[in-house]
Write a protein that holds these residues in place. Structure first.
Motif, short mmCIF file in Angstrom:
data_model
loop_
_atom_site.label_atom_id
_atom_site.label_comp_id
_atom_site.label_asym_id
_atom_site.label_seq_id
_atom_site.Cartn_x
_atom_site.Cartn_y
_atom_site.Cartn_z
N ARG A 251 0.86 -1.18 0.00
CA ARG A 251 0.00 0.00 0.00
C ARG A 251 0.90 1.23 0.00
O ARG A 251 1.74 1.38 0.90
CB ARG A 251 -0.90 -0.02 1.23
CG ARG A 251 -1.73 1.23 1.44
CD ARG A 251 -2.65 1.05 2.65
NE ARG A 251 -3.36 2.28 2.94
CZ ARG A 251 -3.08 3.11 3.95
NH1 ARG A 251 -2.09 2.80 4.78
NH2 ARG A 251 -3.78 4.20 4.14
N LEU A 252 0.72 2.09 -0.99
CA LEU A 252 1.55 3.27 -1.14
C LEU A 252 0.68 4.52 -1.06
O LEU A 252 -0.34 4.61 -1.76
CB LEU A 252 2.29 3.26 -2.48
CG LEU A 252 3.13 2.03 -2.81
CD1 LEU A 252 3.69 2.13 -4.21
CD2 LEU A 252 4.24 1.85 -1.78
N GLU A 253 1.07 5.45 -0.22
CA GLU A 253 0.42 6.76 -0.21
C GLU A 253 1.29 7.71 -1.03
O GLU A 253 2.48 7.87 -0.73
CB GLU A 253 0.27 7.27 1.23
CG GLU A 253 -0.64 6.40 2.08
CD GLU A 253 -0.74 6.89 3.52
OE1 GLU A 253 -0.36 8.05 3.78
OE2 GLU A 253 -1.18 6.12 4.39
N CYS A 254 0.70 8.29 -2.05
CA CYS A 254 1.45 9.12 -2.98
C CYS A 254 0.83 10.52 -3.07
O CYS A 254 -0.39 10.68 -2.93
CB CYS A 254 1.46 8.50 -4.38
SG CYS A 254 2.22 6.86 -4.46
N GLY A 255 1.68 11.50 -3.31
CA GLY A 255 1.20 12.85 -3.49
C GLY A 255 0.46 13.01 -4.81
O GLY A 255 0.43 12.12 -5.65
N VAL A 262 6.03 8.69 -3.54
CA VAL A 262 5.54 7.96 -2.38
C VAL A 262 5.92 8.72 -1.12
O VAL A 262 7.09 9.06 -0.91
CB VAL A 262 6.14 6.53 -2.34
CG1 VAL A 262 5.73 5.81 -1.06
CG2 VAL A 262 5.72 5.74 -3.57
N THR A 263 4.92 8.97 -0.27
CA THR A 263 5.16 9.64 1.01
C THR A 263 5.13 8.65 2.18
O THR A 263 5.70 8.94 3.23
CB THR A 263 4.12 10.74 1.25
OG1 THR A 263 2.80 10.16 1.24
CG2 THR A 263 4.20 11.81 0.16
N ARG A 264 4.47 7.53 1.99
CA ARG A 264 4.40 6.51 3.03
C ARG A 264 4.12 5.18 2.36
O ARG A 264 3.31 5.11 1.42
CB ARG A 264 3.32 6.81 4.06
CG ARG A 264 3.23 5.79 5.19
CD ARG A 264 2.19 6.19 6.22
NE ARG A 264 2.11 5.23 7.33
CZ ARG A 264 1.34 4.14 7.32
NH1 ARG A 264 0.55 3.89 6.26
NH2 ARG A 264 1.31 3.32 8.35
N ALA A 265 4.79 4.12 2.84
CA ALA A 265 4.61 2.79 2.26
C ALA A 265 4.37 1.77 3.36
O ALA A 265 4.89 1.90 4.47
CB ALA A 265 5.84 2.40 1.44
N ALA A 266 3.57 0.78 3.03
CA ALA A 266 3.36 -0.35 3.94
C ALA A 266 3.43 -1.62 3.10
O ALA A 266 2.74 -1.74 2.09
CB ALA A 266 2.01 -0.25 4.64
#
Length: 340
Positions: A251-255, A262-266
């Motif tokens: 799961r990638l949080e991207c701008g 990517v700003t945060r990855a799990a």
């Protein structure tokens, strides 16, 4: 013949389980097999299908969602709002087993199922989980066993949904236990904890730590974020209806609504250890990666470092390379890297 009770409320279900030795039944896809093969001894069964408090998808004002433990795996894969909000979970649910099993199986049942070790499932053998004092797979056939060795049992945890829920930092709501009855309002006593706390790889006697008499009520996921990119991938011995040798979910949080860095990855993996695992080194290395572009050297280094995580058994060394390759594959899918 097995005695079955069918309570209509959670309070009734807990009363039927409390100190009675009865077994809870959700979809029954695993419990039936365990009773039939002797993995579990003869015992009364409390059927949870009529307990309304265990069903449903409840969206909360803050955007989070509570999913009842009796919610079907098929619904997780098909509910439009869940699919949009939690694509990693939906992608994982979509490929489990067969359509018939997905229609019968439940979220809670998947999280709490027994492992698939053939020594556990064969009544001719004793192991830690059947009252024995050893793991026959360690000195026998463990081709599908762990490659990250957490404790005496060599069987990987079987829940794919657990890995998917780990990347969302999900929590679980549990009711009952220790003779606890309803509170003053008549509602059962409950407690909430991180989903990861359901599992303990060092305990060879069980696949989860939920105590007898307790019931998994629901799973809570935090509010979804915009710009999420997600993917799930499993490596199997055949193309359909097979347990994974290795599986990975990202799961990638991207701008910029998913188009930016990517700003945060799990990242979580299954099929490799007694518990589903997060990969914090890979997660950190992914920050700054750009959609549409192959992961950079930091990610390559983090994948190489997975060798240090692994402690393969004599026949599971092949899973080291398979783990790296599966994680890389799922990362590229989540980033939308064009195929070569």
């Amino acid at each position: 013949m097995t005695a079955v009770t069918r309570p209509g409320t959670l309070v009734e279900a807990l009363a039927g389980l409390d100190r009675t030795g009865a077994l809870p039944r959700a979809g029954g896809t695993d419990l039936t097999a365990c009773l039939g093969t002797g993995v579990l001894g003869p015992a009364p069964v409390v059927d949870l299908t009529g307990v309304g408090e265990l069903r449903g998808v409840d969206w909360r004002p803050d955007g989070s969602v509570r999913v009842g433990a009796m919610t079907g795996v098929g619904e997780l894969a098909a509910n439009p709002r869940l699919v949009e909000a939690y694509p990693a979970l939906a992608a994982t649910a979509r490929v489990l087993a067969t359509p018939q099993v997905r229609d019968a199986a439940t979220l809670g049942g998947n999280l709490l199922q027994r492992n698939r070790c053939w020594y556990l499932r064969n009544p001719a053998f004793d192991c830690f989980q059947t009252g024995g004092h050893s793991c026959p797979a360690r000195t026998g056939d463990h081709l599908y066993g762990v490659v990250v060795d957490q404790g005496p049992c060599a069987a990987p945890h079987p829940s794919s949904l657990a890995a998917a829920l780990l990347v969302y930092d999900a929590s679980v709501l549990v009711a009952g236990g220790d003779g606890a009855g309803p509170d003053a309002s008549g509602s059962p006593s409950t407690a909430e904890a991180p989903l990861a706390d359901l599992y303990d790889g060092s305990d060879p006697t069980r696949d989860h730590v939920l105590a007898p008499g307790r019931v998994l009520v629901a799973v809570t996921l935090p509010a979804p974020v915009r710009g999420e990119r997600a993917a799930y991938r499993r490596a199997t011995g055949r193309s359909r209806s097979e347990w994974p040798l290795v599986e990975a979910v990202v799961r990638l949080e991207c701008g910029r609504d998913g188009a930016g860095p990517v700003t945060r990855a799990a990242v979580a993996v299954g099929g490799v250890a007694r518990t589903p695992l997060r990969l914090p080194g890979v997660e950190s290395a992914l920050v700054g990666s750009l959609p549409g572009q192959a992961p950079g050297p930091e990610v390559a280094g983090a994948l190489a470092d997975l060798d240090e995580l692994c402690s393969p058994l004599p026949s599971t060394g092949y899973k080291v390379d398979l783990l790296r390759a599966t994680v890389l594959d799922v990362l590229e899918r989540a980033l939308g890297v064009p195929p070569v």
